[in-house]
Design an enzyme around this catalytic site. Structure first.
Site: not given
Length: 462
Positions: A101, A105, A234, A266, A274, A309
């Site tokens: 992240r 970002h 995610h 998630w 994966d 998503d």
């Protein structure tokens, strides 16, 4: 408060010496802001364009501080060492998701419609400054900066922009994901006023999720395939309500860690990279559980599905790639690695302009000082010729033993030099040499030898 927090992980500037205060304005600016190339008293530092070699030369007497000129934004050797420290950090803190992240970002603020740097945003290290840290989408990223800052302090010869992207790519690879074809040499912005405006990063819950994703990523020059591939990240991490505003405080998959417990993931194995993110979305799509479940009702679920998503399987264009990645993890890894590398380069200003790869840097030694590779071992030669091995010669190529005619004489006695030359000439005249055994018919040779002995016997008898 945010200013004090930001100051807690930024390195303190060294107090300038009297000679440094008399230096140029550029030197004064470098003294007040952490430079990517360390100054050394009495030395002038020149980094090679590859960032892998340094040359030091005297530049004044009595320890006078000279202006440092760096030909590359980051030192390749320090980047390689920092990568190993990042791996150790990941093993002890399980901070893979927040490192990804952090890199995203910093680069995700890029606007392809703005040509000037750094106004165009992108991977330029601006995320370390308070104004950008205060952006709503960056909530909680100060924790990532606190984790990474000791590595930056240890390796001052690398830029923040490179460090953020190095940490992001390394986290993906260490979590089992593909190797990212990264290049380095990003230049840092130098002041908070150079931070991009707020509002350029994606929002997880817009009214039109698919349209919002395209608005954000098209602005950066990315397409539908890259949007879906990047969304696959995610598969790592958790959303925390106290940081991003999304997710549950904890679930059965996160209440015990690893790392700091809590949040909502998630996927079940949220530290493994994966294609399970796409597989789970496929299952939910088959059960019609995607966007039909309001977010407030998802609080009863253990796994998180955000509107962005769900859009991956509800938008016809996105769905083609999402279904492909659910079936083919190899295809997902390939497309993800390419998209991640592209995202990491967005908006960056490279020095050298073409950047450099850590895989291309094999040694810090100048090219003329590198040892030549040992020649391959020759094919076996005649048993009469002794050869030396590479190990016996410190890596040198094997050499044949010097010719000794006594080895080819009957009595093994040492002969005169003239006789040695004569015997060697006769031996080579029949097609043989110390390095090339003479081809022979052994039966014929025996018969000739017997005939010769019989002839000598007859002469002796007479």
């Amino acid at each position: 408060m945010a200013e004090r927090l930001a100051a807690s992980f930024l390195p303190a500037a060294a107090s300038p010496s009297p000679s440094a205060r008399r230096a140029t304005v550029a030197a004064a600016a470098a003294a007040s802001f952490p430079s990517s190339c360390p100054a050394r008293a009495g030395l002038r530092l020149r980094c090679s364009r590859s960032g892998s070699a340094r040359r030091f030369s005297k530049a004044g007497g009595r320890g006078a501080l000279r202006v440092v000129r760096c030909m590359a934004a980051s030192d390749a050797a320090q980047l390689k060492s920092a990568r190993e420290d990042i791996k150790d950090l990941l093993k002890t803190t399980y901070c893979h998701p927040i490192m990804v992240r952090l890199g995203w970002h910093d680069s995700g603020t890029y606007d392809k419609n703005i040509e000037e740097w750094p106004q165009r945003g992108g991977a330029d290290g601006s995320l370390r400054f308070e104004p950008e840290l205060k952006h709503g989408a960056n909530a909680g990223l100060i924790n990532a900066l606190k984790l990474i800052q000791p590595i930056k302090d240890k390796y001052p010869g690398i830029s923040y922009a490179d460090l953020f992207q190095l940490a992001s790519a390394t986290a993906i690879e260490e979590a089992g994901g593909p190797k990212i074809p990264m290049k380095y040499g990003r230049v840092d912005v130098t002041e908070p006023e150079q931070c991009p405006p707020e509002g350029r990063l994606p929002d997880a819950g817009p009214r039109d999720p698919a349209g919002h994703l395209r608005e954000v990523f098209y602005r950066m020059g990315l397409d539908d395939k890259e949007i879906v591939a990047l969304s696959g990240a995610h598969t790592l991490g958790r959303a925390r309500p106290d940081r991003s505003g999304w997710g549950k405080p904890e679930t059965k998959y996160t209440k015990d860690g690893p790392g700091e417990p809590g949040g909502q993931s998630w996927t079940v194995e949220w530290l493994k990279f994966d294609n399970s993110y796409f597989k789970l979305l496929t299952t939910l799509q088959d059960m019609k559980f995607l966007s039909q479940i309001p977010l407030e009702e998802q609080k009863e679920q253990d796994l998180l599905v955000l509107p962005t998503d769900a859009a991956l399987f509800e938008d016809p264009s996105f769905k083609v790639y999402a279904e492909k990645y659910a079936e083919d993890q190899e295809a997902f890894f390939k497309d993800y690695a390419e998209a991640h590398a592209k995202l990491s380069d967005l908006g960056a200003k490279f020095d050298p302009p073409e950047g450099f790869s850590l895989d291309d840097v094999t040694s810090d030694e100048p090219a003329d000082e590198k040892k030549e590779e040992a020649a391959p071992t020759p094919e076996p030669v005649a048993a009469a010729v002794a050869t030396a091995t590479a190990d016996d010669n410190n890596g040198a190529a094997p050499q044949p033993e010097p010719f000794s005619a006594a080895k080819y004489s009957y009595g093994k006695r040492e002969l005169s030099d003239s006789m040695k030359q004569k015997i060697r000439a006769e031996y080579e005249g029949f097609g043989g040499s110390p390095d090339k055994p003479m081809q022979s018919n052994y039966f014929l040779n025996i018969m000739i030898l017997i005939a010769g002995l019989a002839f000598l016997t007859s002469l002796v008898g007479n």
